[in-house]
Design a protein around this motif. Structure first.
Motif, PDB file in Angstrom:
ATOM      1  N   GLU A 153      -2.860  82.314  61.945  1.00  0.00           N
ATOM      2  CA  GLU A 153      -2.856  81.452  60.796  1.00  0.00           C
ATOM      3  C   GLU A 153      -1.589  81.498  60.065  1.00  0.00           C
ATOM      4  O   GLU A 153      -1.004  80.368  59.654  1.00  0.00           O
ATOM      5  N   ARG A 157       0.725  77.855  59.618  1.00  0.00           N
ATOM      6  CA  ARG A 157       1.179  77.568  58.296  1.00  0.00           C
ATOM      7  C   ARG A 157       2.723  77.323  58.176  1.00  0.00           C
ATOM      8  O   ARG A 157       3.085  76.372  57.795  1.00  0.00           O
ATOM      9  N   ALA A 164       0.357  70.122  54.302  1.00  0.00           N
ATOM     10  CA  ALA A 164      -1.030  70.951  54.304  1.00  0.00           C
ATOM     11  C   ALA A 164      -2.202  70.461  54.691  1.00  0.00           C
ATOM     12  O   ALA A 164      -3.040  71.161  55.406  1.00  0.00           O
ATOM     13  N   ASP A 168      -4.462  72.331  57.565  1.00  0.00           N
ATOM     14  CA  ASP A 168      -5.816  72.575  57.425  1.00  0.00           C
ATOM     15  C   ASP A 168      -6.667  72.185  58.622  1.00  0.00           C
ATOM     16  O   ASP A 168      -7.585  72.692  59.162  1.00  0.00           O
ATOM     17  N   LEU A 171      -5.949  73.994  61.433  1.00  0.00           N
ATOM     18  CA  LEU A 171      -6.767  75.645  61.287  1.00  0.00           C
ATOM     19  C   LEU A 171      -8.077  75.586  61.723  1.00  0.00           C
ATOM     20  O   LEU A 171      -8.670  76.604  62.259  1.00  0.00           O
ATOM     21  N   ARG A 172      -8.704  74.423  61.292  1.00  0.00           N
ATOM     22  CA  ARG A 172     -10.187  74.365  61.636  1.00  0.00           C
ATOM     23  C   ARG A 172     -10.322  74.480  63.334  1.00  0.00           C
ATOM     24  O   ARG A 172     -11.249  74.967  63.955  1.00  0.00           O
TER      25      ARG A 172
END
Length: 613
Positions: A153, A157, A164, A168, A171-172
């Protein structure tokens, strides 16, 4: 179990957006304190052809290319079968489930993953799914290899920065891949990553980016370049740095000039013009560009004008393999141009040396009033390496012998632009506008006062002085790194060959009991340490990444005749970064110990494998 010692190869299609996922994987392992390196093998077209990215993690710090792949991520239908068939038994394959690769072999561990089904659950935009699904294999690898999700993670980032929304979404996908592996896959291979503490206070950086930082720190003010793989990222990165740090705060205007020229000939011409005018100037290119720069390089050598040229080497001749690596420009650059020429070359072997040698190159160029070449390569320039943080320079620039009033008075007014008054071959130069005597900078014959001359003695005296200046350079260029040993075998290498040599020396000792001494060259002309090293060892293996043994050729040109017979060649020139096993096998064969070493290696490998079960 095999802990912190594996090579992970991701096979995808160029233009599919896999680079982000690959860098997240690399950085995650690095953040866990495990030494790591990344090699990107990509095609020379824009999109559609196969590409392979290999992450090597090694607890002992070996970061050169490893010949064997331990864990394959097969995402490209066109190469999947060939990629799987090339693996050694006992390796693992993570693959896109519709490819049905598990039917090919029974001696590998297979992990099928339905990427399209998983990505549909996390991304509603069909156009984005092709890019986002790459992050799924990162999630699966996190679960199977034990790469901590928190580090995944963090790396993700960092990769997306201020984007962002994109972070996101990816990240999913990362978590979806992890969850699928947790629920549907059973760990059956021996490879795993565990936290260590061998990367603290280190950074990840590409060699071209490091070189760009060094140029800025050196005070470069004029950059002229023409785009060419694999050098373009150097000036492109430098543009960003200069716009951030070299703008006049009062006016908002640039304190530098960066020009994309119409070709490499124009680029080097601009560099020479700027160097004559007193600017610190540079260009960046690759082998084809070097070929075009020959005539201007001769002008800078003979008219004695400073400048810096980065040559990020690739495979040739002609267009060759533009996105593969090599060390094939050594002989061309050393003698670039017609007539009798010799050029200073710096040979960086790490991002840190790309940074420090960039600064050194500008000092050397002005000290010796000539072009200073820095020979990196695609592997170093475009791939991601671990490095110690770079140090801020603590010495002022060396502008060399620039004539001033006290010096002119000391010379009794008898200044000559090409006159050697100190015995080191280096004359005093003047810069337009400094109120010192002017001169004609000419590429035609001239005497020591800069006047046109076709007298034989003027020409011979001039080129003899240039040779004397080149000899003086031996005291100023970076010295080689020498590791002596009680041995009969010595190894000489330079640049990125160092990483294969470093690992090979351990293999030679472990498998065949062969102790080796090692000299890593860092510059040309060769310093006195080189001949002294060769005198100490009866057999010297010169390791280089070209077909024609170019480094050995230059050594034979410069060494006393009685030493040249000690030199043997270990050559690697298929476009892939050189690997330790190839070096080891070649040296063993020439030493007549290959079969005995192979038997010992088989026994040792078998014992090690059994002990880890």
């Amino acid at each position: 179990m095999v802990i912190n010692d594996c090579s992970i190869q991701v096979a995808t299609v160029n233009g599919s957006g896999s680079q982000t996922a690959n860098l997240v994987l690399l950085r995650s392992i690095f953040q866990m304190g495990v030494p790591v390196s990344g090699k990107n093998m990509f095609p020379s077209n824009i999109a559609g052809l196969p590409t392979w990215y290999t992450v090597r993690a090694n607890k002992d710090g070996y970061v050169g290319r490893k010949k064997e792949v331990d864990f394959l991520v097969a995402m490209n239908p066109e190469t999947a079968k060939e990629d799987v068939m090339s693996l050694e038994p006992g390796r693992a394959v993570l693959y896109d489930e519709p490819l049905k690769l598990n039917a090919l072999r029974t001696d590998l561990t297979f992990y099928p993953v339905p990427f399209d089904k998983i990505v549909a659950t996390v991304c509603t935009d069909a156009k984005l799914r092709r890019l986002v699904k790459n992050m799924i294999y990162d999630g699966v690898l996190s679960n199977l290899l034990g790469i901590e999700m928190a580090e995944m993670e963090k790396a993700l980032r960092k990769q997306f920065g201020k984007k962002a929304g994109a972070a996101d979404l990816n990240l999913r996908a990362l978590h979806a891949g992890f969850a699928h592996a947790e629920e549907h896959l059973t760990k059956s291979d021996p490879f795993t990553i565990e936290r260590m503490n061998k990367t603290s206070n280190m950074v990840l950086v590409e060699g071209n980016a490091a070189a760009a930082m060094g140029c800025m720190m050196a005070g470069v003010t004029v950059v002229a370049w023409y785009p060419i793989t694999p050098s373009s990222s150097l000036p492109e990165t430098l543009i960003g740095y200069m716009r951030k740090y070299r703008m006049d705060k009062a006016t908002g205007k640039a304190t530098f000039a960066i020009v994309q020229a119409e070709d490499e000939i124009a680029a080097i011409g601009m560099v020479i013009g700027a160097g004559w005018a007193g600017a610190r100037a540079m260009t960046s290119t690759a082998g084809p560009g070097i070929s075009l720069m020959g005539e201007f390089a001769g002008l800078a050598y003979y008219a004695e004008v400073p400048g810096v040229v980065f040559d990020i080497q690739r495979v040739g001749p002609s267009t060759g393999l533009p996105t593969r690596t090599a060390q094939g420009d050594l002989a061309q650059v050393a003698l670039l141009s017609h007539g009798d020429t010799r050029h200073i070359m710096l040979l960086p072997g790490s991002p840190e040396e790309c940074y420090t040698m960039a600064m050194a190159a500008f000092d050397l160029a002005e000290r010796f009033q000539t072009i200073c070449f820095i020979l990196s390569d695609l592997d170093l320039g475009m791939n991601t390496w671990m490095s110690e943080p770079f140090k801020y320079p603590d010495q002022p620039p060396d502008r060399g012998k620039v004539l001033d009033a006290p010096t002119l008075a000391r010379l009794g007014g008898q200044w000559g632009r090409y006159k050697d008054v100190d015995g080191d071959g280096i004359p005093y130069r003047t810069i337009p506008g400094d109120n010192m005597p002017a001169y004609f900078a000419r590429g035609s014959g001239h005497n020591e006062r800069g006047q046109y001359s076709e007298r034989p003695d003027d020409y011979q005296n001039n080129v003899d002085r240039l040779a004397r200046k080149f000899e003086t350079a031996k005291r100023y260029v970076p010295k080689p790194i020498v590791e002596d040993a009680h041995a009969e075998v010595g190894v000489i290498g330079y640049g990125t060959s160092h990483y294969a040599i470093d690992e090979s020396r351990d293999q030679l000792s472990r498998e065949a009991g062969i102790a080796t001494a090692y000299l890593r060259l860092r510059a040309y002309p060769f310093t006195d340490e080189v001949a002294a090293f060769i005198r100490r060892y009866p057999r010297i293996y010169v390791v280089e990444q070209n077909r024609d043994a170019q480094l050995r050729m230059l050594l034979k040109m410069d060494l006393p005749a009685e030493l040249t017979g000690r030199l043997r060649s270990v050559l690697h020139y298929n476009g892939l970064p050189i690997d330790a096993r190839s070096v080891t096998d070649d040296i063993l064969a020439q030493e007549g110990k290959k079969e005995r070493a192979a038997a010992r290696r088989e026994i040792t490998t078998g014992v090690a494998a059994g002990a880890g079960e």
